[in-house]
Design a protein around this motif. Structure first.
Motif, short mmCIF file in Angstrom:
data_model
loop_
_atom_site.label_atom_id
_atom_site.label_comp_id
_atom_site.label_asym_id
_atom_site.label_seq_id
_atom_site.Cartn_x
_atom_site.Cartn_y
_atom_site.Cartn_z
N ASP A 67 44.75 40.19 45.74
CA ASP A 67 44.30 39.98 44.36
C ASP A 67 42.88 39.44 44.24
O ASP A 67 42.57 38.68 43.32
N THR A 68 42.00 39.83 45.15
CA THR A 68 40.61 39.38 45.06
C THR A 68 39.72 40.40 44.37
O THR A 68 38.69 40.04 43.79
N CYS A 69 40.06 41.68 44.42
CA CYS A 69 39.24 42.71 43.76
C CYS A 69 40.11 43.91 43.41
O CYS A 69 39.93 45.02 43.92
N GLU A 92 40.39 45.88 40.81
CA GLU A 92 39.78 47.08 40.25
C GLU A 92 39.05 47.90 41.32
O GLU A 92 39.08 49.13 41.30
N ASP A 93 38.44 47.22 42.29
CA ASP A 93 37.80 47.94 43.40
C ASP A 93 38.83 48.72 44.21
O ASP A 93 38.58 49.85 44.64
N THR A 95 44.84 47.70 35.50
CA THR A 95 43.99 46.50 35.59
C THR A 95 44.45 45.45 34.59
O THR A 95 44.48 44.25 34.91
N SER A 109 46.99 43.69 44.20
CA SER A 109 46.27 44.44 45.23
C SER A 109 46.26 43.67 46.54
O SER A 109 46.28 42.44 46.55
N GLU A 126 43.81 43.61 49.94
CA GLU A 126 42.51 44.06 50.42
C GLU A 126 42.40 43.81 51.92
O GLU A 126 42.81 42.75 52.41
N TRP A 185 39.65 43.75 55.10
CA TRP A 185 38.22 43.60 55.32
C TRP A 185 37.87 43.64 56.81
O TRP A 185 38.67 43.20 57.64
N LEU A 190 34.84 45.91 52.58
CA LEU A 190 36.18 46.40 52.26
C LEU A 190 36.50 47.63 53.10
O LEU A 190 35.80 48.64 53.03
N LYS A 217 48.02 34.68 44.79
CA LYS A 217 46.86 34.14 45.50
C LYS A 217 47.19 32.86 46.25
O LYS A 217 46.63 32.59 47.31
#
Length: 231
Positions: free
Chosen positions: A91-93, A95-96, A123, A133, A135, A137, A142, A226
């Protein structure tokens, strides 16, 4: 009783029990994808899937599911996980992630069902605490990710993408580890894919899935991913 025809959500306000429809799996069409409508759909075992307007709402005759008790991974993936090549967050980005899923080239698909309307609807559902989400890395940024919707103790997986080899696989395994720890019971994979089959997913009937949803949809597990997810 004769099966119902798909309802027109530009006229009707609410979904109808999917068991009343035929075997095509289509229960409705039209309407606007809003956070409220999405949540109503998932709580009734329905999801949107289309490549161009109108929106088409599905509840397939057979549902592809992964009970978390049946989850397993290959030895090769286990070795990849042990290398700790990636960092995973949640849940950091959002929409990306969903936008990367929209443009991911999967070879077998023409176009995408993740339209601008879908991005906006999910969103907003994320802002309300239902869509999430994951993510993945690496040193270049990303590398992969996935998103879905938590409905009680079911996680409804929607889509994933990968920019670097094995990134989305690592993210999915880490997600499952957390879902198990928090008490989730099932991942709804919606329709068959070879990828999910490798983890132990299998088909059940629509009726069986709807019974499961009815039991698990109100088993609220967590509200703040989070702080409660550990990667």
């Amino acid at each position: 009783m004769k099966p119902l025809k798909p309802i027109n959500l530009d006229i009707e306000d609410k979904f109808i029990n999917p068991q009343l429809f035929d075997n095509s799996g289509v229960v409705a069409y039209g309407g606007v994808i809003t956070s409220g409508r999405l949540l109503d759909a998932y709580r009734m075992g329905i999801f949107p899937w289309y490549s161009e307007p109108p929106v088409v709402w599905h509840s397939p005759l057979y549902r592809f599911v992964l009970p978390l008790s049946e989850f397993h991974i290959s030895q090769s993936l286990l070795k990849i996980l042990k290398k700790n090549k990636f960092n995973v967050t949640v849940d950091t980005c959002f929409e990306d992630v969903i936008k990367n899923c929209a443009v991911m080239d999967r070879g077998y698909e023409v176009g995408t069902w993740i339209t601008d309307e879908v991005v906006r609807g999910y969103t907003e559902l994320h802002r309300l605490g239902y869509a999430h989400s994951v993510e993945v890395w690496d040193e270049n940024g990303l590398a992969g990710g996935l998103y879905g919707v938590a409905v009680g103790s079911i996680f409804c997986g929607e889509s994933m993408f990968t920019l670097r080899s094995n990134a989305s696989k690592v993210g999915f395994v880490k997600l499952v580890d957390n879902l198990k720890r928090l008490g989730f019971k099932l991942i709804d994979c919606q329709v068959y894919t070879d990828n999910m089959a490798r983890y132990g997913a299998f088909n059940i009937s629509r009726n069986e899935y709807l019974k499961i949803v009815d039991i698990l949809k109100d088993q609220q597990i967590t509200s703040n991913w989070k702080t409660e997810m550990i990667f």
